[in-house]
Structures are given as structure tokens and as C-alpha cells.
Design a protein around this motif. Structure first.
Motif, PDB file in Angstrom:
ATOM      1  N   ARG A 141       0.762  -1.139   0.002  1.00  0.00           N
ATOM      2  CA  ARG A 141       0.139   0.129   0.020  1.00  0.00           C
ATOM      3  C   ARG A 141       0.975   1.294  -0.227  1.00  0.00           C
ATOM      4  N   ARG A 182       2.182   2.031  -3.435  1.00  0.00           N
ATOM      5  CA  ARG A 182       1.107   2.546  -4.137  1.00  0.00           C
ATOM      6  C   ARG A 182       0.724   4.024  -3.863  1.00  0.00           C
ATOM      7  N   TRP A 183       0.940   4.493  -2.516  1.00  0.00           N
ATOM      8  CA  TRP A 183       0.919   5.846  -2.180  1.00  0.00           C
ATOM      9  C   TRP A 183       1.935   6.827  -2.637  1.00  0.00           C
ATOM     10  N   THR A 237      -7.458   0.436   7.142  1.00  0.00           N
ATOM     11  CA  THR A 237      -8.487   0.700   5.745  1.00  0.00           C
ATOM     12  C   THR A 237      -9.813   1.538   6.409  1.00  0.00           C
ATOM     13  N   LEU A 250      -8.832   5.015   6.364  1.00  0.00           N
ATOM     14  CA  LEU A 250      -8.862   5.583   5.034  1.00  0.00           C
ATOM     15  C   LEU A 250     -10.228   5.786   4.537  1.00  0.00           C
ATOM     16  N   PRO A 267     -11.874  10.016   3.160  1.00  0.00           N
ATOM     17  CA  PRO A 267     -11.491  10.026   1.769  1.00  0.00           C
ATOM     18  C   PRO A 267     -10.594  11.222   1.308  1.00  0.00           C
ATOM     19  N   ALA A 292      -6.773  10.332   0.222  1.00  0.00           N
ATOM     20  CA  ALA A 292      -6.541   9.562  -1.094  1.00  0.00           C
ATOM     21  C   ALA A 292      -6.790  10.645  -2.093  1.00  0.00           C
ATOM     22  N   GLN A 293      -7.768  11.530  -1.887  1.00  0.00           N
ATOM     23  CA  GLN A 293      -8.125  12.836  -2.792  1.00  0.00           C
ATOM     24  C   GLN A 293      -7.120  13.827  -2.914  1.00  0.00           C
ATOM     25  N   VAL A 315      -2.416  11.808  -1.052  1.00  0.00           N
ATOM     26  CA  VAL A 315      -1.735  10.961  -2.167  1.00  0.00           C
ATOM     27  C   VAL A 315      -1.122  11.543  -3.466  1.00  0.00           C
TER      28      VAL A 315
END
Length: 195
Positions: free
Chosen positions: A62, A65-66, A167, A170, A174, A177-178, A181
Motif C-alpha cells: 500500500r 502505491r501511495w 482501511t 482511510l 477520503p 486519497a483525494q 496521495v
């Protein structure tokens, strides 16, 4: 062998908290004097303890990915240094792994940082790294600290732990991630593109 390699050899031979480590000492650290990005996480888990490879678990997948990097880039120690708050697996508690041992950061971190002269960005992953390095500048909670990541300037970027256990966090946040990241990926790409 350069000074950093010599220091890493001393760290890997460390037995300071051996009596308190259920799986015995196996300090996990990597990097080189040319690294521009430093990742400071919590402490190795059992899988990382077994492999000796930092972030060699679902949390690491993870995290990569970040960051927007593949494994080859992530494990290129000439570009990315990795130094957890606790260098060895600390053992298991009631709701997960125990906190990182305090001796590691106080004994080794400053000595390592002095030999990483090109670090431009340090990722502070989780509450222990944030509390230790941000001190009074940390907000009242990890959520607030991460939400106001831009307040920490170009040198520090606080992140939540990428564990699958987070999770729910996260999903509840939100904006991470928006907003965070994509900014993280942009900074990492620019940094790693430097010669």
C-alpha cells in the motif's frame, strides 16, 4: 566501506534490547549517502523480521502505491533510505504489535541522519514517528496532523500507517486519497527524478 556502511554494521550488531525482543534482535535499516527520500515508519512486523526486507508485507504494498513507485525504485537504497522508529520487531500486544522500542531512536537516529546529507523529504509514518520528530508541532491527533500535512513544509510529510488495519480510517477520511496521495506522488516523482 564508507561511514554510513560502518554505522549500519554497528546498528545491525546492536543487542541493546535483546532481552525484551521475543524473536531476538534483527535491526532493519537501509539507505545510502545519496538518498533524497527518507521513510521513518514504526517497527518491523513478523514478516519483515523473517525476511529482513523493510516493508515486505501488505503495508509496504500500500505504501508503494501511495508513493507511486515500483518495488525496484522503493528498494533502491541510493534513492530511498528506510529507518523505522524501532529497528527490531517489538513483540505482540493486545491489539497488534507493541510500540517501537524507545532505545532505537535515541541511540541511532541522529547518528544516521548526520550521514544522510541529501535527504530533502522525510515521510513520518504513524503516530510514533510524528510525535518524535514533530514534537509540539504535531496536532492533537494523527488525523489532524495528516490533514494539515502542508503545514510541515517541504522537509516533512506525515502519513497514516498503510497497514490493512487502517482501511477503516482511510474509508472515513477520503480526503487523504483525494488530496494527500496525489501531492505525495508528485513530490516523490520530482525528488526521485533528480540526478
Amino acid at each position: 566501506m564508507n561511514r554510513l556502511d560502518c554505522l549500519f554494521a554497528q546498528i545491525r550488531a546492536c543487542r541493546l534490547c535483546e532481552a525484551n525482543l521475543p524473536l531476538g534482535p534483527r535491526p532493519i535499516i537501509r539507505g545510502s549517502e545519496s538518498a533524497r527520500l527518507l521513510i521513518i515508519g514504526q517497527a518491523p512486523g513478523t514478516r519483515v523480521h523473517a525476511s529482513g526486507i523493510p516493508w515486505d508485507d501488505p503495508s509496504g504494498e500500500r505504501l508503494r502505491r501511495w508513493l507511486g513507485v515500483d518495488s525496484d525504485t522503493f528498494y533502491d537504497s541510493s534513492r530511498i533510505a528506510i529507518m523505522p522508529m524501532g529497528l527490531c520487531y517489538p513483540g505482540r500486544g493486545k491489539s497488534g504489535d507493541l510500540p517501537p522500542r524507545l532505545e532505537c531512536a535515541s541511540t541511532w537516529h541522529n547518528r544516521v541522519l548526520m550521514l544522510l546529507p541529501k535527504i530533502e523529504l522525510t515521510l513520518l509514518i504513524g503516530q510514533y514517528a510524528q510525535a518524535y520528530y514533530l514534537r509540539a508541532a504535531a496536532k492533537k491527533s494523527l488525523t489532524e496532523t495528516v490533514r494539515y500535512w502542508a503545514d510541515y513544509g517541504p522537509s516533512w510529510l506525515p502519513l497514516p500507517h498503510p497497514s490493512p488495519r487502517n482501511t477503516l480510517w482511510l474509508n472515513k477520511n477520503p480526503w487523504f486519497a483525494q488530496d494527500v496521495v496525489p501531492a505525495l506522488q508528485q513530490r516523490v516523482a520530482l525528488l526521485l527524478a533528480k540526478p
